[in-house]
Motif scaffolding. Structure first.
Motif, short mmCIF file in Angstrom:
data_model
loop_
_atom_site.label_atom_id
_atom_site.label_comp_id
_atom_site.label_asym_id
_atom_site.label_seq_id
_atom_site.Cartn_x
_atom_site.Cartn_y
_atom_site.Cartn_z
N GLN A 2 43.95 26.35 36.98
CA GLN A 2 42.51 27.06 36.95
C GLN A 2 41.87 26.80 38.29
OE1 GLN A 2 40.94 29.61 35.17
NE2 GLN A 2 39.69 29.59 36.68
N SER A 111 40.24 22.83 43.70
CA SER A 111 41.50 22.91 42.60
C SER A 111 42.03 21.73 42.80
CB SER A 111 42.15 24.29 42.77
OG SER A 111 41.28 25.20 42.59
N ASP A 144 34.06 28.34 38.26
CA ASP A 144 35.40 28.79 38.17
C ASP A 144 35.39 29.89 39.46
OD1 ASP A 144 36.36 27.42 36.01
OD2 ASP A 144 36.42 29.02 34.71
N SER A 164 34.87 25.58 32.69
CA SER A 164 35.74 26.57 32.79
C SER A 164 35.22 27.52 31.89
CB SER A 164 37.13 26.15 32.75
OG SER A 164 38.29 27.15 33.08
#
Length: 499
Positions: A2, A111, A144, A164
């Motif tokens: 993600q 990330s 996100d 998230s």
């Protein structure tokens, strides 16, 4: 994996930078202004000015009216981009993907990076505290999507880290301005009573598109994560480093010298191509016993001369202990600066007009400005100044006479003398005042006359009496009177300009 993004907002980017450069501005209210429609408008204000009611976009005159001791400074145009790039390069230590978000932010793709700092909370705290320690008022948020992180960093009031999948809930209670919309669209939303994102977030797309356009839907989709948003990351400059591995361990001074020379040749070739020079360089020598020894040099001005830098390193070789042998050399230019190319390099060794490099240079120049603009002149045996030169047809043409150097001559000679009006104290004295192209020149100093006779075998006419004069502004001119002052038809001319 993600994707997770962190948006950093520098609330007072340029004013913080200026305060760091000028510490005397600390705790003093000041604004940075730009001209707009014949008025000076506030482009940025420091916290002290904002505390007294100054806002961005306000006329500078109004800002001065509502504050005390307000300092008004011109806004340094283009500074935001430079500052954000500098701060973005600094942030690369926390993630390899950093993008500039003009005019006052950065976007980081974090990330897979946050766990190195104990999680997102520790990651965000570390980055923000470091930036604040550098003197910048920074806020940050993690989400996100880029749009959600941007919105929370600037308009969020509860928590900076959005779990998230929680971006829709996080932005629902924010102002529509948190979606990075155009001012015209924001005005429409406010007029229709849409004070919060949740007011229109679930409305049909066709309705929103008809009223607010495709750009509005794109921003909303980017914030919610239904449309991807791509970043244009900052590309860090390639470091000035040269490596030289050794086939056999190196132990002698001569071998070290050869290694240094090879490294310098590669490094200086690159620096020369980029118009830069070394100010500080370090040679690192990795030994087979696992240890590293090094030697460094500094220069007073940038240099990409192999011979010069080699001599400086030669003084440091005695400090390098090879022990059982060196298996890798690494030369790093830690500090470089822009330098101007030396035009004199063409004349090193006195190559003369027959040098191929000169002919090639002239060909390149002619290709840019045209061959008719490049002229070479040779001296000619004539009294008249405008006849004493002749154009050369090529670089091979040889001068048949010498340039006259016993008398001063102007650096710029007019191809045809131009008539001037003159006032002299006595007829045979140098001019006291002359008028050239409508401008009046008062002569402060004069030297002459120098008489130059006409070449009677070529044509008939009067002689010339030349004077070198300097006016009150420091300009120096070459004037002459044609004929005797008492001949009745004497006329004055300007023929050249001295440096």
């Amino acid at each position: 994996m993600q994707h997770r993004y962190m948006a950093i907002w520098f609330r007072h980017l340029v004013t913080d930078w200026l305060t760091l450069r000028q510490p005397e501005l600390k705790d003093q209210p000041f604004v940075l202004v730009v001209p707009e429609h014949n008025r000076m408008i506030v482009r940025a204000a420091n916290p002290e000015a904002e505390a007294q009611g100054v806002r961005t976009g306000m006329p500078a005159a109004d800002a001065k009216a509502i504050t005390t001791n307000l300092q008004v400074i011109d806004f340094p145009l283009g500074q935001e981009s430079k500052l954000l790039r500098h701060l973005g390069l600094w942030c690369i230590r926390y993630t390899p993907v950093v993008a500039i978000d003009l005019p006052d932010g950065l976007t980081l793709d974090i990330s897979g990076c946050a766990h190195l700092w104990g999680g997102e909370k520790g990651y965000l705290k570390t980055v923000v505290l470091k930036l604040r320690g550098m003197g910048y008022d920074a806020r940050a948020a993690i989400a996100d999507t880029v749009g959600a992180a941007w919105a929370i960093a600037r308009y969020g009031k509860i928590r900076p880290i959005i779990e998230s999948g929680g971006q829709a809930e996080a932005i629902a209670g924010l102002s529509p301005a948190a979606l990075r919309l155009e001012p015209e669209i924001l005005d429409k939303l406010y007029k229709l009573g849409f004070r919060y994102v949740k007011s229109f977030m679930t409305m049909p797309r066709t309705v929103l598109r008809r009223r607010f356009g495709e750009g509005f839907l794109l921003r909303l989709a980017q914030a919610l994560g239904t449309t991807d948003e791509y970043l244009a990351p900052i590309i860090p400059p390639v470091p000035y480093v040269e490596r030289l591995p050794c086939l056999e361990p190196v132990r002698t001074d001569k071998a070290i010298e050869i290694g240094i020379e090879k490294l310098l040749q590669g490094l200086c070739s690159r620096l020369q191509g980029e118009g830069k020079g070394v100010r500080k360089a370090v040679l690192k020598c990795f030994r087979i016993d696992g240890k590293m020894v090094q030697a460094g040099i500094t220069t007073t001005r940038g240099s990409h001369s192999v011979s010069h830098l080699f001599k400086l390193f030669g003084l440091q070789i005695s400090k390098i202990e090879p022990a059982l042998g060196i298996e890798l050399f690494l030369l790093e230019a830690q500090k470089v600066e822009d330098i101007d190319p030396l035009q004199e390099k063409l004349w090193i060794g006195d190559p003369g007009l027959q040098d191929t490099a000169l002919a090639e240079l002239l060909d390149r120049i002619a290709g840019k400005i045209g061959p008719e603009r490049i002229m070479r002149y040779l001296p000619a045996e004539h009294y008249w100044p405008e006849r004493s030169i002749r154009p050369a047809l090529s670089l091979k043409d040889i001068a048949l006479a010498s340039w006259r150097a016993d008398k001063p001559r102007p650096i710029r000679l007019l191809s045809k003398p131009e008539a001037i009006e003159v006032m002299a104290l006595l007829p045979d004295y140098p001019p006291k005042i002359f008028i050239y192209k409508g401008k009046r020149h008062v002569v402060d100093k004069a030297d002459g006359p120098e008489r130059i006779e006409r070449e009677w075998w070529l044509d008939k006419g009067e002689h010339r009496d030349y004077y070198m004069v300097e006016d009150e502004d420091g300009g120096r001119y070459w004037l002459f009177r044609s004929g005797h002052y008492d001949s009745g038809g004497a006329q004055w001319y300007l023929h050249g300009f001295f440096a």
